[in-house]
Design an enzyme around this catalytic site. Structure first.
Site: not given
Ligand SMILES: *Cc1c(COP(=O)(O)O)cnc(C)c1O
Length: 432
Positions: A25, A153, A254, A283
């Site tokens: 970004y 997100y 997620d 992550k």
């Molecule tokens: C970081 C994140 C993503 C994306 O993961 P990347 O490995 O950066 O593609 C998706 N969902 C959540 C909740 C995140 O924190």
């Protein structure tokens, strides 16, 4: 192009970086400052110029056991001595099988089937495709859209972007290119706030009207992370499960940010009584060593997709990369050695003590902590060009975004290091 040589001065590298590289970004013409890292150990990142920074970010929430962990290093070196990669089409390997076994054992019982991919965003793409393919094979091919709360997100790829918050996400740039999804307001904030029936009613009305075209509801359980660091009552998840069941809509959690202990439970899902149909993790999965993510699902979805001979249509080149799986296996073994509730509860207490003085500052709207997440929300967005070097001067690594200065430190951090981070945040927020 000038060849890199090791005698180059530090400033030359920084200049080359500016010319050659995009960072997350950032502008190519007016990039924010970037700092050259030499090495990292435990909770300390050392810059090429010798300065040492206490890490409050876990490298975007992934390096939960700290940097250069001896056990992690050993396990990855062992895998390297065997093989670094083989294709996952036609081959399989112990690191992937053992990791799948661990993930299935750790996640809620109905989640039994694991799809590995390269990054969090891709694991979300995979989850969305699974939901669409599931309904396709169940004879409901119109269910191709998703419902989701605002302030979420889910990643930067196209389908993931389409379910990110439509305002602070990137929707206005890509309006014509993004699938129009169904948005509901974000869950009201406050872990202990009582559940709003009016809020649930709004979701019910959406489902009632549009369930024929909605494949799944996707949400970050308990904490909305990059969309605003918002904490909400886990009880909403139980209600969402019931609503999804009533209207034949799959539920996707997620857990990419919240998974592997960050909220004080192994998964944030465990703050509720239910299980999603599909869960995304990433992550911290590899302890921040390599890029790897997983989409884990129940038999209903996994076997349902294959009704009438269907196959799931996704297969990344580096699927289940053995080095990444070895890193994840090592990280999960370390995690299993922790008393997660005790350790993260202690971290939460330390952060509360360290950050609460900020509450008295004029620039600060609210201080809130939950699990291994400490947030100082400001009234105004920060200027990253100015604020980042100030943190570095104070010997800490904190990377605010928008109106949020926050900590998500490695779990191994010590109280004294949290105090130093808190003092730096206080000082900088008091100058705003
Ligand atoms: C970081 C994140 C993503 C994306 O993961 P990347 O490995 O950066 O593609 C998706 N969902 C959540 C909740 C995140 O924190």
């Amino acid at each position: 192009m000038p060849a890199l040589d090791t005698t180059k001065k530090l400033q030359d590298y920084i200049e080359l970086d500016k010319q050659l590289l995009w960072h997350p970004y950032t502008s190519m013409s007016h990039p924010t400052p970037h700092f050259l890292v030499k090495k990292a150990q435990g909770c300390v990142i050392e810059l090429e110029d010798g300065r040492q920074l206490i890490d409050g970010m876990s490298s975007w929430w992934s390096v939960i056991h700290g940097y250069s962990h001896p056990y992690m290093n050993e396990k990855i070196q062992h895998q390297l001595s065997q093989f670094a990669h083989v294709m996952f089409g036609g081959f399989t390997h112990k690191p992937a099988i053992e990791l799948a076994q661990k993930l299935v054992a750790m996640t809620p019982a109905p989640l039994q089937r694991v799809f590995f991919s390269d990054s969090g965003s891709v694991s979300v793409e995979v989850a969305l495709k699974m939901a669409i393919q599931y309904w396709h094979s169940q004879g409901k091919p119109k269910k191709q859209f998703f419902a989701t709360p605002k302030s979420g997100y889910h990643g930067d790829t196209f389908a993931a972007m389409s379910v990110c918050d439509p305002e602070n996400g990137m929707h206005n740039l890509f309006t014509g290119a993004l699938t129009q999804q169904f948005f509901v307001p974000p869950p009201p904030t406050g872990i202990e706030q009582s559940v709003s029936q009016a809020y649930l009613q709004e979701i019910r009305e959406l489902f009632n009207e549009h369930h024929h075209t909605i494949a799944a509801f996707i949400i970050e359980p308990v904490v909305q992370n990059a969309g605003g660091m918002r904490f909400y009552n886990p009880e909403y998840l139980n209600h969402l499960r019931a609503l999804c069941d009533e209207f034949d809509i799959l539920l996707i959690f997620d857990e990419i940010a919240t998974g592997f202990g960050r909220t004080g439970k192994t998964f944030a899902t465990e703050h509720s009584q239910i299980s999603p149909d599909i869960m995304c993790v990433g992550k911290a999965l590899t302890g921040g060593y390599m890029t790897l993510a997983a989409t884990i699902t129940n038999d209903k979805v996994a076997l349902g997709i294959s009704d009438k001979g269907g196959v799931f249509m996704h297969g990344p080149t580096f699927m289940a990369n053995p080095m990444a799986c070895a890193a994840a296996n090592a990280s999960l073994e370390l995690l299993q050695g922790y008393d997660i509730e005790g350790k993260i509860g202690q971290l939460e207490g330390w952060m509360r003590t360290a950050l609460s003085p900020c509450q008295a500052l004029d620039s600060v709207k609210e201080v809130r902590c939950f699990g291994g997440i400490g947030v100082v929300e400001l009234h105004e967005p920060v200027n990253q060009h100015l604020i980042q070097p100030k943190f570095v001067e104070l010997g800490v690594w904190v990377r605010p975004f928008g109106k949020l200065i926050y900590l998500m430190p490695p779990y191994i951090i010590e109280q004294q290091q949290i105090d130093t981070l808190g003092k730096a945040i206080y000082q900088i927020a008091s100058e705003l």
